[in-house]
Design a protein around this motif. Sequence first.
Motif, mmCIF file in Angstrom:
data_model
loop_
_atom_site.group_PDB
_atom_site.id
_atom_site.type_symbol
_atom_site.label_atom_id
_atom_site.label_comp_id
_atom_site.label_asym_id
_atom_site.label_seq_id
_atom_site.Cartn_x
_atom_site.Cartn_y
_atom_site.Cartn_z
ATOM 1 N N LYS A 96 74.732 34.126 19.440
ATOM 2 C CA LYS A 96 73.792 33.064 19.078
ATOM 3 C C LYS A 96 72.405 33.619 18.728
ATOM 4 O O LYS A 96 71.784 33.180 17.772
ATOM 5 C CB LYS A 96 73.661 32.047 20.212
ATOM 6 N N ASP A 97 71.925 34.584 19.506
ATOM 7 C CA ASP A 97 70.603 35.146 19.233
ATOM 8 C C ASP A 97 70.573 35.855 17.883
ATOM 9 O O ASP A 97 69.617 35.703 17.119
ATOM 10 C CB ASP A 97 70.186 36.122 20.332
ATOM 11 N N ALA A 98 71.603 36.625 17.582
ATOM 12 C CA ALA A 98 71.671 37.324 16.294
ATOM 13 C C ALA A 98 71.778 36.319 15.152
ATOM 14 O O ALA A 98 71.144 36.486 14.103
ATOM 15 C CB ALA A 98 72.850 38.288 16.270
ATOM 16 N N ALA A 99 72.570 35.282 15.347
ATOM 17 C CA ALA A 99 72.724 34.251 14.311
ATOM 18 C C ALA A 99 71.403 33.516 14.089
ATOM 19 O O ALA A 99 71.033 33.220 12.944
ATOM 20 C CB ALA A 99 73.827 33.279 14.694
ATOM 21 N N ARG A 100 70.676 33.242 15.168
ATOM 22 C CA ARG A 100 69.384 32.566 15.064
ATOM 23 C C ARG A 100 68.381 33.465 14.339
ATOM 24 O O ARG A 100 67.631 32.995 13.476
ATOM 25 C CB ARG A 100 68.856 32.226 16.457
ATOM 26 N N ASP A 101 68.371 34.758 14.654
ATOM 27 C CA ASP A 101 67.480 35.700 13.977
ATOM 28 C C ASP A 101 67.771 35.754 12.483
ATOM 29 O O ASP A 101 66.845 35.829 11.667
ATOM 30 C CB ASP A 101 67.613 37.098 14.579
ATOM 31 N N HIS A 102 69.062 35.676 12.131
ATOM 32 C CA HIS A 102 69.439 35.702 10.717
ATOM 33 C C HIS A 102 68.931 34.451 10.000
ATOM 34 O O HIS A 102 68.453 34.538 8.853
ATOM 35 C CB HIS A 102 70.956 35.841 10.557
ATOM 36 N N VAL A 103 68.990 33.296 10.650
ATOM 37 C CA VAL A 103 68.423 32.075 10.067
ATOM 38 C C VAL A 103 66.935 32.284 9.798
ATOM 39 O O VAL A 103 66.431 31.946 8.724
ATOM 40 C CB VAL A 103 68.652 30.845 10.984
#
Length: 97
Positions: free
Chosen positions: A66-73
């Motif tokens: 989730k953290d990596a996905a949020r950073d990508h957003v």
Amino acid sequence: MIELPAQAPMADLQRYVHDLETMHGWLDVDLVHNCFLMGEEVGELFKAVRKYERLWDQGEVEAPAKDAARDHVGEEIVDVLNYLLAIANRLDIDVEA
């Protein structure tokens, strides 16, 4: 190296994008092509949001954390903002105003 201070106002962000475009030689990219490029980035933003929300068929691929996905957003939001400011710069629009 071009630097942008933390908590920079919109006028500084807009000037920073202009300076980046100057440094990379992108000032010759016309308005229409900047709009096309921003459209591609918006698509990448939507895809990143789908991955964050896990709204796509992943098959056997493990979902990103989730953290990596949020950073990508966040990265895609910055890309869209950069193109938006580049478009404003080509039309001499003061976004802050």
